[in-house]
Design a protein around this motif. Sequence first.
Motif, PDB file in Angstrom:
ATOM      1  N   GLN B 347       0.835  -1.205   0.000  1.00 17.94           N
ATOM      2  CA  GLN B 347       0.000   0.000   0.000  1.00 17.94           C
ATOM      3  C   GLN B 347       0.864   1.246   0.000  1.00 17.94           C
ATOM      4  OE1 GLN B 347      -2.737  -1.745  -0.985  1.00 17.94           O
ATOM      5  NE2 GLN B 347      -3.626   0.115  -0.182  1.00 17.94           N
ATOM      6  N   ARG B 348       1.897   1.209   0.846  1.00 10.28           N
ATOM      7  CA  ARG B 348       2.820   2.337   0.912  1.00 10.28           C
ATOM      8  C   ARG B 348       3.428   2.567  -0.470  1.00 10.28           C
ATOM      9  NH1 ARG B 348       7.627   3.233   0.147  1.00 10.28           N
ATOM     10  NH2 ARG B 348       7.993   1.012  -0.231  1.00 10.28           N
ATOM     11  N   PHE B 349       3.843   1.444  -1.085  1.00 12.49           N
ATOM     12  CA  PHE B 349       4.453   1.545  -2.410  1.00 12.49           C
ATOM     13  C   PHE B 349       3.478   2.169  -3.405  1.00 12.49           C
ATOM     14  CE2 PHE B 349       6.914   0.705  -6.060  1.00 12.49           C
ATOM     15  CZ  PHE B 349       6.066   0.197  -7.032  1.00 12.49           C
ATOM     16  N   LYS B 350       2.222   1.719  -3.353  1.00  9.38           N
ATOM     17  CA  LYS B 350       1.233   2.229  -4.297  1.00  9.38           C
ATOM     18  C   LYS B 350       1.081   3.737  -4.159  1.00  9.38           C
ATOM     19  CE  LYS B 350      -3.676   1.954  -5.469  1.00  9.38           C
ATOM     20  NZ  LYS B 350      -3.871   3.390  -5.264  1.00  9.38           N
ATOM     21  N   GLU B 351       1.005   4.213  -2.930  1.00  9.60           N
ATOM     22  CA  GLU B 351       0.855   5.655  -2.730  1.00  9.60           C
ATOM     23  C   GLU B 351       2.081   6.407  -3.221  1.00  9.60           C
ATOM     24  OE1 GLU B 351      -1.971   5.172   1.143  1.00  9.60           O
ATOM     25  OE2 GLU B 351      -0.182   6.443   1.330  1.00  9.60           O
ATOM     26  N   GLN B 352       3.251   5.849  -2.898  1.00  5.08           N
ATOM     27  CA  GLN B 352       4.488   6.479  -3.353  1.00  5.08           C
ATOM     28  C   GLN B 352       4.533   6.524  -4.876  1.00  5.08           C
ATOM     29  OE1 GLN B 352       8.446   4.828  -2.004  1.00  5.08           O
ATOM     30  NE2 GLN B 352       8.684   4.680  -4.219  1.00  5.08           N
ATOM     31  N   LYS B 353       4.171   5.423  -5.497  1.00  2.74           N
ATOM     32  CA  LYS B 353       4.195   5.341  -6.956  1.00  2.74           C
ATOM     33  C   LYS B 353       3.253   6.387  -7.565  1.00  2.74           C
ATOM     34  CE  LYS B 353       1.255   3.245  -8.954  1.00  2.74           C
ATOM     35  NZ  LYS B 353       0.132   2.451  -9.332  1.00  2.74           N
ATOM     36  N   ASP B 354       2.039   6.470  -7.044  1.00  2.00           N
ATOM     37  CA  ASP B 354       1.080   7.434  -7.589  1.00  2.00           C
ATOM     38  C   ASP B 354       1.621   8.851  -7.470  1.00  2.00           C
ATOM     39  OD1 ASP B 354      -1.983   5.707  -6.572  1.00  2.00           O
ATOM     40  OD2 ASP B 354      -0.735   5.540  -8.362  1.00  2.00           O
ATOM     41  N   ARG B 355       2.231   9.158  -6.300  1.00  2.00           N
ATOM     42  CA  ARG B 355       2.789  10.485  -6.075  1.00  2.00           C
ATOM     43  C   ARG B 355       3.928  10.755  -7.057  1.00  2.00           C
ATOM     44  NH1 ARG B 355       2.958   9.599  -0.645  1.00  2.00           N
ATOM     45  NH2 ARG B 355       5.177   9.047  -0.823  1.00  2.00           N
ATOM     46  N   ASP B 356       4.871   9.821  -7.062  1.00  2.00           N
ATOM     47  CA  ASP B 356       6.081  10.021  -7.864  1.00  2.00           C
ATOM     48  C   ASP B 356       5.759  10.148  -9.353  1.00  2.00           C
ATOM     49  OD1 ASP B 356       8.319   7.837  -5.947  1.00  2.00           O
ATOM     50  OD2 ASP B 356       7.593   9.882  -5.613  1.00  2.00           O
ATOM     51  N   LEU B 357       4.906   9.274  -9.847  1.00  2.00           N
ATOM     52  CA  LEU B 357       4.624   9.296 -11.282  1.00  2.00           C
ATOM     53  C   LEU B 357       3.823  10.530 -11.661  1.00  2.00           C
ATOM     54  CD1 LEU B 357       4.049   5.520 -12.034  1.00  2.00           C
ATOM     55  CD2 LEU B 357       5.975   6.942 -12.681  1.00  2.00           C
ATOM     56  N   ARG B 358       2.943  10.958 -10.783  1.00  2.00           N
ATOM     57  CA  ARG B 358       2.210  12.193 -11.040  1.00  2.00           C
ATOM     58  C   ARG B 358       3.201  13.358 -11.156  1.00  2.00           C
ATOM     59  NH1 ARG B 358      -3.158  14.098 -10.025  1.00  2.00           N
ATOM     60  NH2 ARG B 358      -3.805  12.089  -9.177  1.00  2.00           N
ATOM     61  N   GLU B 359       4.126  13.418 -10.199  1.00  2.00           N
ATOM     62  CA  GLU B 359       5.152  14.468 -10.244  1.00  2.00           C
ATOM     63  C   GLU B 359       5.954  14.382 -11.535  1.00  2.00           C
ATOM     64  OE1 GLU B 359       3.946  16.571  -7.459  1.00  2.00           O
ATOM     65  OE2 GLU B 359       5.837  17.186  -8.362  1.00  2.00           O
ATOM     66  N   ALA B 360       6.305  13.166 -11.914  1.00  2.00           N
ATOM     67  CA  ALA B 360       7.085  12.978 -13.136  1.00  2.00           C
ATOM     68  C   ALA B 360       6.319  13.502 -14.350  1.00  2.00           C
ATOM     69  CB  ALA B 360       7.418  11.502 -13.328  1.00  2.00           C
ATOM     70  N   LEU B 361       5.009  13.203 -14.412  1.00  2.00           N
ATOM     71  CA  LEU B 361       4.204  13.666 -15.542  1.00  2.00           C
ATOM     72  C   LEU B 361       4.098  15.184 -15.553  1.00  2.00           C
ATOM     73  CD1 LEU B 361       1.306  11.039 -15.571  1.00  2.00           C
ATOM     74  CD2 LEU B 361       3.130  11.262 -17.241  1.00  2.00           C
ATOM     75  N   ILE B 362       3.929  15.759 -14.370  1.00  2.00           N
ATOM     76  CA  ILE B 362       3.856  17.218 -14.299  1.00  2.00           C
ATOM     77  C   ILE B 362       5.172  17.811 -14.798  1.00  2.00           C
ATOM     78  CG2 ILE B 362       3.752  19.197 -12.716  1.00  2.00           C
ATOM     79  CD1 ILE B 362       1.773  17.565 -11.029  1.00  2.00           C
ATOM     80  N   GLY B 363       6.286  17.246 -14.297  1.00  2.00           N
ATOM     81  CA  GLY B 363       7.601  17.712 -14.743  1.00  2.00           C
ATOM     82  C   GLY B 363       7.735  17.639 -16.251  1.00  2.00           C
ATOM     83  N   TYR B 364       7.251  16.550 -16.829  1.00  2.00           N
ATOM     84  CA  TYR B 364       7.328  16.352 -18.267  1.00  2.00           C
ATOM     85  C   TYR B 364       6.512  17.409 -19.006  1.00  2.00           C
ATOM     86  CZ  TYR B 364       7.365  13.784 -22.696  1.00  2.00           C
ATOM     87  OH  TYR B 364       7.538  13.412 -23.999  1.00  2.00           O
ATOM     88  N   ALA B 365       5.299  17.659 -18.506  1.00  2.00           N
ATOM     89  CA  ALA B 365       4.449  18.673 -19.134  1.00  2.00           C
ATOM     90  C   ALA B 365       5.117  20.046 -19.056  1.00  2.00           C
ATOM     91  CB  ALA B 365       3.083  18.705 -18.461  1.00  2.00           C
ATOM     92  N   VAL B 366       5.708  20.343 -17.907  1.00  4.16           N
ATOM     93  CA  VAL B 366       6.391  21.635 -17.740  1.00  4.16           C
ATOM     94  C   VAL B 366       7.521  21.768 -18.757  1.00  4.16           C
ATOM     95  CG1 VAL B 366       7.909  22.913 -16.180  1.00  4.16           C
ATOM     96  CG2 VAL B 366       5.757  21.998 -15.331  1.00  4.16           C
ATOM     97  N   MET B 367       8.252  20.676 -18.956  1.00  5.06           N
ATOM     98  CA  MET B 367       9.336  20.674 -19.951  1.00  5.06           C
ATOM     99  C   MET B 367       8.805  20.947 -21.345  1.00  5.06           C
ATOM    100  SD  MET B 367      11.967  17.591 -19.242  1.00  5.06           S
ATOM    101  CE  MET B 367      11.379  16.696 -17.820  1.00  5.06           C
ATOM    102  N   GLN B 368       7.685  20.320 -21.675  1.00  6.68           N
ATOM    103  CA  GLN B 368       7.107  20.513 -23.006  1.00  6.68           C
ATOM    104  C   GLN B 368       6.667  21.964 -23.180  1.00  6.68           C
ATOM    105  OE1 GLN B 368       7.191  17.967 -25.299  1.00  6.68           O
ATOM    106  NE2 GLN B 368       8.304  17.037 -23.620  1.00  6.68           N
ATOM    107  N   ILE B 369       6.086  22.516 -22.119  1.00  4.81           N
ATOM    108  CA  ILE B 369       5.636  23.914 -22.185  1.00  4.81           C
ATOM    109  C   ILE B 369       6.826  24.826 -22.435  1.00  4.81           C
ATOM    110  CG2 ILE B 369       4.766  25.808 -20.743  1.00  4.81           C
ATOM    111  CD1 ILE B 369       2.783  23.761 -19.557  1.00  4.81           C
TER     112      ILE B 369
END
Lengths: 377, 389
Positions: B347-369
């Motif tokens: 469960q801990r892993f799942k929450e961490q994964k959701d957080r981390d990947l969301r951050e990664a996607l945001i970072g990616y979008a920011v880069m594209q912008i």
Amino acid sequence: MSAGTPKSLASSGQKPIQEICHPLGAEETASVLTPSPDVGNTITSIGGKTTRVEFDLPEYSVRRRYQDFDWLRTKLEDTQPTHLIPPLPEKFVMKGVVDRFSEEFVETRRKALDKFLKRVADHPVLSFNEHFNAFLSAKDLNKRLGLALLSKMGESVKYVTGGYKLRGRPVEFSAMGDYLDMFTQKLGTIDRIAQRIIKEQSEYQVELREYGPVYTTWALSEAELQGPLEGVASCMANCSSALDELTQDMSEDFLPVLREYVLYIESMKIVLKKRDNIQAEYEAKLEAAAFRKEEKASCTQVPTDVEKCHDRVECCNADLKSDWDRWQNNKRQDFRQLLTGMADHNIQYYEKCLAAWESVIPLLRDKQPQETETEED
Amino acid sequence: MVEEGSTLLRRMEISVAEAEKRTGKNTVNMQEIFTVYLIETRPIDAITEGHNPAPDSLWRRYSEFEILRNYLLVTYPFIVVPPLPEKRAEFVWHKLSADNMDPDFVERRRVGLENFLLRVASHSVLSNDKILYHFLTEADSRIKALSATFRVKNPDKRFTEMKHYSDELQSLTSQLLRVRARVADRLYGVYKVHGNYGRVFSEWSALEKEMGDGLQSAGHHMDAYAASVDDMLEEEEHYADQLKEYLFYAEALRAVCRKHELTQYELETASSDLISKKQQREELATGMVRTFSFKGMTNKLFGQETPEQREAKLSLLEEQIVQGEETVTEKTVECEEYVKGAWVDMQRFKEQKDRDLREALIGYAVMQISMCKKGIQVWTNAKECFHKM
């Protein structure tokens, strides 16, 4: 769209422009119709307005085919041999290579024909040509066409293929020729670069089209990340279609105009060559006269035909110089427009992508399950 | 030390000779197309004697190899078991779809499967396994029954789902990384070609009088545009690294699920052992045979043993039953604790994964912008230069 500085062109046999009441040129717009079924040619409909006095009506609308344009151009060359006649788009297109009835082809041709008419109308001498008048207003060109076919081998041919050898070309005309050669080269390079970019962009797009769907597939395995991943996927789809539009615009707007300019350069080169031949003819006649003069010591007059030749040379040089200046001006405007257009297409592409990515940010940040709330842009 | 002739490979020639397509119905009764591989074996002594016997052969599909390997993993947990070739066509370049039916992929898989069999058959411990021998020589689907017997009967459903998810995560992240790299490659090409504009505009400007300055400056902007892609792609590598981390995390997640299966399997084995021992005790005590057993048959045929023998057997069984009950209790506790602990961490892993990947996607979008904004800037500058032409 007025002509350049009105010059007195007394030797070309036309009225000087200042004597015409309205200095405005005739305005035309050309629009395309559907292809004519029986002959397999596209008919162009030309609507125009004019403020010129020599036209019967202020407004007119006629239908013309490509071969009518061809006729007009030949007539202009014949009657104005010392002037630069703008080029027409390519006459012959290989069947099977280009679809002569495709929208893009017809549109590209229409733009080129439109440009041709505008350039003629813009020209202080050519725009007054009777054949141009007829082309724009006569209901039926057919009779004239018959005559035209007979006189296909016009005067202009004689000037191009004159067999005289040129002694001393004035420096300014040599410079023009050199410039045209180098300019053609540069245009060729730009054409190749543009094509290469289009190719690279297409290949980029192929990969993009595979990239987005992976995010969609991943979204299916996720719960909380489903929204964000789908958002990214649809963003990429938007960028992909924006890229598609950019590539198309460049293919349709940029490349054809660039290529058409090569034809324009060719026309200019022909005019330079004609000028050379006229000068050569004059020099030859002058030499011959001088030779004869030596024999008949009594002759003190310069023979009239040599004088005529001299006049022709002077007139040709003057026409050419003014045409050259006009051509340079047009070229400057045309390329300013062309390159600005290219910049605009690219700016639009990036703006579309920017909008797509900016709209996905709130979706990515939002941790609540989406309830059909519209995203901020 | 490996003795001569001690491994299967010394006694038998093994090869995976061919691959063919078959159609059939899968577990949810839907038509599917799959590939089967021909396993050929020949006894080596027959070959060395000069005979050239036709090889024995049978067809097996990839999933059967998987079952064999899983069996070996469970049965010999102390052995580093050779791996199988890829299940799906991953890490494929220059192909638009990772197609399991692609002939090149099938061929490479065939080679990989042969390699697997050769390694197993040359292993001093694994090669003696009877199930392995059966796999190579008996053309029946008992191997499928094997998967039923050694597979866990009552795994925690959540762990099964999690294992399935870890497979998906691994497959998806690796696919994403691959395609992203190709996209980056193409993007690089697009930007770099624009550098040629820089050069030609510069050359052209030398020919021109009034247009020269505008063209020259525009050319500089095209050069800047072409150069900008290097930094942008370098930044994107950070996003790739974030994805890679979760690619490897998926493997770790899978291991946790497998360990649960193992502990559960040990518990179930201990339980069924205990049950069978209790049954045997009952049979001995009452003389009634409930289930068929070899011993029971021989007793009937050849007479029963002496009372002393029976007493001895009974007391041994009693000991074993006591031990067995201890084992079952131990294993039950082990299992429960494992499930509890592992589930919390998953469960801990799942929450961490959701957080981390969301951050990664945001970072990616920011880069594209940022990339889009730079693009707009450069082309706007170039446009101004064109205006001045």
